[in-house]
Motif scaffolding. Sequence first.
Motif, PDB file in Angstrom:
ATOM      1  N   SER A  88     -68.469  30.809  78.232  1.00 49.42           N
ATOM      2  CA  SER A  88     -67.618  29.940  77.303  1.00 49.42           C
ATOM      3  C   SER A  88     -67.269  30.946  76.196  1.00 49.42           C
ATOM      4  CB  SER A  88     -68.121  28.720  76.933  1.00 49.42           C
ATOM      5  OG  SER A  88     -69.218  28.861  76.048  1.00 49.42           O
ATOM      6  N   ASP A  89     -66.261  30.482  75.228  1.00 51.70           N
ATOM      7  CA  ASP A  89     -65.908  31.042  74.174  1.00 51.70           C
ATOM      8  C   ASP A  89     -66.959  31.899  73.204  1.00 51.70           C
ATOM      9  OD1 ASP A  89     -63.358  30.891  75.240  1.00 51.70           O
ATOM     10  OD2 ASP A  89     -62.769  29.516  73.832  1.00 51.70           O
ATOM     11  N   GLU A  90     -67.911  30.981  73.101  1.00 53.71           N
ATOM     12  CA  GLU A  90     -69.256  30.930  71.944  1.00 53.71           C
ATOM     13  C   GLU A  90     -70.332  31.568  72.807  1.00 53.71           C
ATOM     14  OE1 GLU A  90     -68.409  30.986  68.759  1.00 53.71           O
ATOM     15  OE2 GLU A  90     -66.567  30.388  69.563  1.00 53.71           O
ATOM     16  N   ASP A  91     -70.578  31.569  73.874  1.00 49.24           N
ATOM     17  CA  ASP A  91     -71.740  32.131  74.464  1.00 49.24           C
ATOM     18  C   ASP A  91     -71.888  33.511  74.668  1.00 49.24           C
ATOM     19  OD1 ASP A  91     -72.225  29.577  75.070  1.00 49.24           O
ATOM     20  OD2 ASP A  91     -71.917  29.183  77.165  1.00 49.24           O
ATOM     21  N   CYS A  92     -72.967  34.312  74.908  1.00 45.11           N
ATOM     22  CA  CYS A  92     -73.044  35.506  75.079  1.00 45.11           C
ATOM     23  C   CYS A  92     -74.346  35.945  75.834  1.00 45.11           C
ATOM     24  CB  CYS A  92     -73.050  36.202  73.896  1.00 45.11           C
ATOM     25  SG  CYS A  92     -74.613  36.221  72.658  1.00 45.11           S
ATOM     26  N   SER A 105     -73.778  28.718  71.887  1.00 45.27           N
ATOM     27  CA  SER A 105     -72.939  29.023  70.707  1.00 45.27           C
ATOM     28  C   SER A 105     -73.668  28.806  69.287  1.00 45.27           C
ATOM     29  CB  SER A 105     -71.828  28.018  70.745  1.00 45.27           C
ATOM     30  OG  SER A 105     -72.284  26.685  70.923  1.00 45.27           O
ATOM     31  N   SER A 121     -67.913  40.226  75.908  1.00 49.58           N
ATOM     32  CA  SER A 121     -67.484  38.767  75.420  1.00 49.58           C
ATOM     33  C   SER A 121     -66.425  38.363  76.040  1.00 49.58           C
ATOM     34  CB  SER A 121     -67.474  38.963  73.838  1.00 49.58           C
ATOM     35  OG  SER A 121     -66.328  39.319  73.415  1.00 49.58           O
ATOM     36  N   LYS A 122     -66.398  37.112  76.147  1.00 49.40           N
ATOM     37  CA  LYS A 122     -65.264  36.308  76.636  1.00 49.40           C
ATOM     38  C   LYS A 122     -63.926  37.068  76.204  1.00 49.40           C
ATOM     39  CE  LYS A 122     -63.622  32.891  79.328  1.00 49.40           C
ATOM     40  NZ  LYS A 122     -63.721  32.892  80.810  1.00 49.40           N
ATOM     41  N   TYR A 123     -63.939  37.276  74.814  1.00 53.10           N
ATOM     42  CA  TYR A 123     -62.787  37.676  73.936  1.00 53.10           C
ATOM     43  C   TYR A 123     -62.504  39.210  74.415  1.00 53.10           C
ATOM     44  CZ  TYR A 123     -63.315  33.420  71.255  1.00 53.10           C
ATOM     45  OH  TYR A 123     -63.513  32.211  71.019  1.00 53.10           O
ATOM     46  N   SER A 124     -63.388  39.906  74.980  1.00 56.42           N
ATOM     47  CA  SER A 124     -63.074  41.418  75.481  1.00 56.42           C
ATOM     48  C   SER A 124     -62.515  41.552  76.573  1.00 56.42           C
ATOM     49  CB  SER A 124     -64.308  42.268  75.186  1.00 56.42           C
ATOM     50  OG  SER A 124     -65.121  41.747  75.990  1.00 56.42           O
ATOM     51  N   ASP A 179     -59.609  40.563  79.412  1.00 57.84           N
ATOM     52  CA  ASP A 179     -58.147  40.213  79.300  1.00 57.84           C
ATOM     53  C   ASP A 179     -57.874  39.349  80.754  1.00 57.84           C
ATOM     54  OD1 ASP A 179     -55.522  39.771  79.074  1.00 57.84           O
ATOM     55  OD2 ASP A 179     -54.865  41.960  79.056  1.00 57.84           O
ATOM     56  N   ASP A 180     -58.276  38.004  80.791  1.00 53.02           N
ATOM     57  CA  ASP A 180     -57.917  37.099  81.906  1.00 53.02           C
ATOM     58  C   ASP A 180     -56.553  37.020  82.194  1.00 53.02           C
ATOM     59  OD1 ASP A 180     -60.542  36.519  82.952  1.00 53.02           O
ATOM     60  OD2 ASP A 180     -60.703  35.006  81.488  1.00 53.02           O
TER      61      ASP A 180
END
Length: 135
Positions: free
Chosen positions: A16-20, A35, A59-62, A64-65
């Motif tokens: 999810s957006d906040e998990d790592c 999160s 991360s989810k943000y890195s 590019d889906d």
Amino acid sequence: MKVNVKEIAQELQTLSDEDCFYYSKIIGELEYFNSEQENPNDLDIDEIDEDENFVALPSKYSIDDYGIMKDFMFAQEDKKIHDAIYDAIHQKGAFRKFRQVVEQIGILQKWYEFKDKEYEDIVKEWCEKNGLEWE
């Protein structure tokens, strides 16, 4: 210890957006942080972040889906399929519309295989960047 590319690629797809996740070079396993930066093994994320025996996964943000969807579109040899995907991803709700189109066309399984391979390539690149062997 070698990184299991398929396993890590699957984990990355569930973030999810906040998990790592952090990969332990010592035991060859992933450590999950939610999160609130809590870990089931009571590890401290600040200590892990500074420990050279742990490597942060992308991360989810890195990832590019949207770009992966575009790559899938460009990989289509059939112009009608290409155009249908193009129309879907250039509308509001692109991810939902994309899913609907590939399902309607009957290429959902092809999409999943393509996406899995793209994520595996991301993991392999991450391994190379961090000096990790993979299998």
